[in-house]
Motif scaffolding. Structure first.
Motif, PDB file in Angstrom:
ATOM      1  N   LEU A  26       0.832  -1.211   0.000  1.00 49.16           N
ATOM      2  CA  LEU A  26       0.000   0.000   0.000  1.00 49.16           C
ATOM      3  C   LEU A  26       0.864   1.258   0.000  1.00 49.16           C
ATOM      4  O   LEU A  26       0.587   2.218  -0.732  1.00 49.16           O
ATOM      5  CB  LEU A  26      -0.917   0.005   1.219  1.00 49.16           C
ATOM      6  CG  LEU A  26      -2.109  -0.956   1.206  1.00 49.16           C
ATOM      7  CD1 LEU A  26      -2.825  -0.918   2.542  1.00 49.16           C
ATOM      8  CD2 LEU A  26      -3.066  -0.617   0.078  1.00 49.16           C
ATOM      9  N   ALA A  85       1.067   4.016  -2.982  1.00 51.02           N
ATOM     10  CA  ALA A  85       0.674   5.382  -2.632  1.00 51.02           C
ATOM     11  C   ALA A  85       1.818   6.366  -2.837  1.00 51.02           C
ATOM     12  O   ALA A  85       1.613   7.494  -3.298  1.00 51.02           O
ATOM     13  CB  ALA A  85       0.195   5.433  -1.172  1.00 51.02           C
ATOM     14  N   LEU A 102      -6.262   8.982  -1.344  1.00 54.90           N
ATOM     15  CA  LEU A 102      -7.308   7.997  -1.077  1.00 54.90           C
ATOM     16  C   LEU A 102      -6.759   6.819  -0.280  1.00 54.90           C
ATOM     17  O   LEU A 102      -7.375   6.373   0.701  1.00 54.90           O
ATOM     18  CB  LEU A 102      -7.897   7.508  -2.399  1.00 54.90           C
ATOM     19  CG  LEU A 102      -8.968   6.403  -2.293  1.00 54.90           C
ATOM     20  CD1 LEU A 102     -10.169   6.897  -1.508  1.00 54.90           C
ATOM     21  CD2 LEU A 102      -9.372   5.925  -3.681  1.00 54.90           C
ATOM     22  N   ILE A 103      -5.587   6.329  -0.681  1.00 52.04           N
ATOM     23  CA  ILE A 103      -4.993   5.178   0.017  1.00 52.04           C
ATOM     24  C   ILE A 103      -4.623   5.539   1.455  1.00 52.04           C
ATOM     25  O   ILE A 103      -4.961   4.817   2.408  1.00 52.04           O
ATOM     26  CB  ILE A 103      -3.752   4.676  -0.747  1.00 52.04           C
ATOM     27  CG1 ILE A 103      -4.156   4.092  -2.097  1.00 52.04           C
ATOM     28  CG2 ILE A 103      -3.009   3.613   0.076  1.00 52.04           C
ATOM     29  CD1 ILE A 103      -2.990   3.718  -2.989  1.00 52.04           C
ATOM     30  N   ARG A 137      -5.685   8.049   3.315  1.00 48.91           N
ATOM     31  CA  ARG A 137      -6.832   8.391   4.170  1.00 48.91           C
ATOM     32  C   ARG A 137      -7.533   7.118   4.634  1.00 48.91           C
ATOM     33  O   ARG A 137      -8.048   7.061   5.751  1.00 48.91           O
ATOM     34  CB  ARG A 137      -7.814   9.278   3.392  1.00 48.91           C
ATOM     35  CG  ARG A 137      -7.344  10.649   3.030  1.00 48.91           C
ATOM     36  CD  ARG A 137      -6.981  11.538   4.195  1.00 48.91           C
ATOM     37  NE  ARG A 137      -5.671  11.242   4.788  1.00 48.91           N
ATOM     38  CZ  ARG A 137      -4.505  11.571   4.232  1.00 48.91           C
ATOM     39  NH1 ARG A 137      -4.476  12.208   3.060  1.00 48.91           N
ATOM     40  NH2 ARG A 137      -3.377  11.278   4.835  1.00 48.91           N
ATOM     41  N   THR A 138      -7.576   6.100   3.772  1.00 48.59           N
ATOM     42  CA  THR A 138      -8.124   4.806   4.186  1.00 48.59           C
ATOM     43  C   THR A 138      -7.302   4.211   5.318  1.00 48.59           C
ATOM     44  O   THR A 138      -7.844   3.659   6.286  1.00 48.59           O
ATOM     45  CB  THR A 138      -8.171   3.840   2.991  1.00 48.59           C
ATOM     46  OG1 THR A 138      -8.938   4.416   1.932  1.00 48.59           O
ATOM     47  CG2 THR A 138      -8.778   2.509   3.402  1.00 48.59           C
ATOM     48  N   VAL A 139      -5.989   4.346   5.194  1.00 42.05           N
ATOM     49  CA  VAL A 139      -5.097   3.875   6.259  1.00 42.05           C
ATOM     50  C   VAL A 139      -5.364   4.635   7.554  1.00 42.05           C
ATOM     51  O   VAL A 139      -5.399   4.053   8.652  1.00 42.05           O
ATOM     52  CB  VAL A 139      -3.628   4.023   5.828  1.00 42.05           C
ATOM     53  CG1 VAL A 139      -2.681   3.824   7.005  1.00 42.05           C
ATOM     54  CG2 VAL A 139      -3.301   3.036   4.709  1.00 42.05           C
ATOM     55  N   ASP A 140      -5.568   5.931   7.446  1.00 41.97           N
ATOM     56  CA  ASP A 140      -5.854   6.733   8.647  1.00 41.97           C
ATOM     57  C   ASP A 140      -7.162   6.311   9.307  1.00 41.97           C
ATOM     58  O   ASP A 140      -7.279   6.325  10.539  1.00 41.97           O
ATOM     59  CB  ASP A 140      -5.914   8.215   8.273  1.00 41.97           C
ATOM     60  CG  ASP A 140      -4.558   8.765   7.880  1.00 41.97           C
ATOM     61  OD1 ASP A 140      -3.538   8.140   8.239  1.00 41.97           O
ATOM     62  OD2 ASP A 140      -4.518   9.813   7.191  1.00 41.97           O
ATOM     63  N   VAL A 141      -8.160   5.967   8.501  1.00 39.49           N
ATOM     64  CA  VAL A 141      -9.437   5.505   9.060  1.00 39.49           C
ATOM     65  C   VAL A 141      -9.230   4.213   9.851  1.00 39.49           C
ATOM     66  O   VAL A 141      -9.856   4.001  10.906  1.00 39.49           O
ATOM     67  CB  VAL A 141     -10.470   5.300   7.935  1.00 39.49           C
ATOM     68  CG1 VAL A 141     -11.701   4.580   8.463  1.00 39.49           C
ATOM     69  CG2 VAL A 141     -10.861   6.639   7.334  1.00 39.49           C
ATOM     70  N   MET A 142      -8.346   3.357   9.380  1.00 40.35           N
ATOM     71  CA  MET A 142      -8.078   2.106  10.089  1.00 40.35           C
ATOM     72  C   MET A 142      -7.496   2.359  11.469  1.00 40.35           C
ATOM     73  O   MET A 142      -7.689   1.552  12.395  1.00 40.35           O
ATOM     74  CB  MET A 142      -7.134   1.228   9.260  1.00 40.35           C
ATOM     75  CG  MET A 142      -7.729   0.747   7.948  1.00 40.35           C
ATOM     76  SD  MET A 142      -6.530  -0.099   6.888  1.00 40.35           S
ATOM     77  CE  MET A 142      -6.238  -1.596   7.850  1.00 40.35           C
ATOM     78  N   PRO A 158      -1.790  -0.204   9.205  1.00 41.41           N
ATOM     79  CA  PRO A 158      -1.615   1.261   9.160  1.00 41.41           C
ATOM     80  C   PRO A 158      -0.246   1.736   9.630  1.00 41.41           C
ATOM     81  O   PRO A 158       0.317   2.660   9.045  1.00 41.41           O
ATOM     82  CB  PRO A 158      -2.725   1.769  10.094  1.00 41.41           C
ATOM     83  CG  PRO A 158      -3.719   0.680  10.151  1.00 41.41           C
ATOM     84  CD  PRO A 158      -2.958  -0.587  10.018  1.00 41.41           C
TER      85      PRO A 158
END
Length: 300
Positions: free
Chosen positions: A115, A119, A129-130, A132-137, A170
C-alpha cells in the motif's frame, strides 16, 4: 628583557578515539543481534521438536497431580489446575504462539508495504485515497475488531491473525510511505524513468530494494509486539481455543488460580512471552543499527 617561551598547544584530533568507539559499537550491535537470534532460534527449534522434547501429552489431564510446584518428581515445571504438565504445554504452546505471530506480522508487513509503495508513487488523488483509508483504520479499536470477527467467524486462530493484520497495516504503511517519499526524487528514479521503465518496474525493481532494509527492521520489531497481542487475545478467550496449548491461554488459565497461591501456571508462560518478545525487539533494534549508515558513522 627576558623572553619567555610560549607553550605550543595542540588542537585535539577530532578523529582520535573514533575508531575504537566504532569498533565497540559494532561489537555491541553484533552481540545484540547474535543473542536475539540465538534466543529466537532456540524457541523455534524447541517448537519444531515438540513431539520429541515434550515429556507428556500437553492435553493429558490428571486430577491426582494438580497444582504441583516447580521441581516436582516427574514434572519439572509443575502442573496446572487440571493436572497437565506445564513444561509440555509451554513447548507445544510455542508452536501455536510463534506461528500466529509470525504469520500475522509477515502478512501485515507485506500488505502495509505494498500500500505504501503504490501510494508513494501514485498521483496526489490516488495517494490521498490510500493514505486516508489507512488513517481511518487507525480509528478502530483493535479489541472491538477482534470481538466483531469472533462473532462473525467464531473464536480461533483466524480471528487473532486478522485482528493483528488490521491493527498493524496502518503503522507499517505510514513508516514505509515516508521512506518511499524520500526515495521518489532520487537520481536513480529519474534515470530509470528516462530509460523508459514503467511504473511497477521502478516501484519494485528500483525503489523496493532501497527501502527493503527499513521494512525488514520494522517487520522484525513488530513480531515481538504481536506475540504479546496474540497472547492477550487468547487470554481474553477470543483467540486460540482449548484444549490447544497456547501461551496466552496458559496465562489466562493460570491467572484464575493465583489467588490460591499457585503462581507458576501464569508466571512461567508470562516469562516465556516476555523473553521471546524482547528477543524480537532486540533483533529489530540491532538490524536498525546495522542497516543505518548514519548511526555507524556517528559511532552509536
Amino acid at each position: 628583557m627576558v623572553l619567555t617561551a610560549t607553550p605550543v598547544t595542540r588542537s585535539p584530533n577530532p578523529l582520535k578515539g573514533t575508531a575504537p568507539r566504532r569498533r565497540r559499537s559494532r561489537l555491541r550491535v553484533n552481540a545484540q543481534v547474535t543473542l536475539a537470534l540465538l534466543v529466537i532460534a532456540g524457541f523455534v527449534l524447541v517448537g519444531l521438536l515438540a513431539p520429541v522434547l515434550a515429556p507428556y501429552d500437553p492435553d493429558l489431564a490428571d486430577g491426582g497431580v494438580k497444582y504441583l510446584g516447580v521441581g516436582a518428581p516427574g514434572h519439572l515445571l509443575g502442573t496446572d489446575e487440571l493436572g497437565r504438565d506445564i513444561l509440555s504445554r509451554l513447548i507445544w504452546g510455542g508452536r501455536t504462539s510463534l506461528v500466529v505471530a509470525l504469520a500475522a506480522s509477515l502478512s501485515s508487513t507485506v500488505a502495509g508495504s505494498v500500500l505504501a509503495l503504490v501510494a508513494g508513487f501514485s498521483g496526489d488523488r490516488a495517494a490521498g485515497l490510500i493514505m486516508r483509508t489507512v488513517d481511518v483504520m487507525f480509528a478502530f479499536p483493535v479489541i472491538i475488531i477482534a470481538l466483531v470477527l469472533a462473532v462473525i467467524l467464531g473464536p480461533g486462530t483466524p480471528v487473532v491473525v486478522l485482528s493483528i493484520v488490521f491493527s498493524a497495516v496502518p503503522y507499517v504503511a505510514r513508516v514505509v510511505f515516508a521512506e518511499v517519499k524520500l526515495q521518489r526524487g532520487r537520481e536513480y528514479v529519474e534515470a530509470a524513468r528516462s530509460l523508459g521503465a514503467g511504473f511497477f518496474s521502478i516501484l519494485f525493481r528500483e525503489v523496493l530494494p532501497n527501502v527493503l532494509a527499513q521494512i525488514v527492521v520494522y517487520g522484525t520489531g513488530l513480531v515481538g509486539g504481536m506475540i504479546v497481542f496474540s497472547s492477550s487475545l487468547s487470554a481474553l478467550g477470543i483467540g486460540v481455543q482449548p484444549p490447544t496449548a497456547d501461551w496466552g491461554r496458559m496465562i489466562s488459565e493460570g491467572a484464575k488460580v493465583i489467588i490460591s497461591g499457585n503462581v507458576y501456571p501464569a508466571l512461567l508462560p508470562g516469562l516465556v512471552v516476555l523473553v521471546v518478545a524482547l528477543a524480537f525487539n532486540w533483533l529489530g533494534d540491532g538490524l536498525r543499527d546495522v542497516f543505518d549508515p548514519r548511526r555507524r558513522r556517528a559511532g552509536r
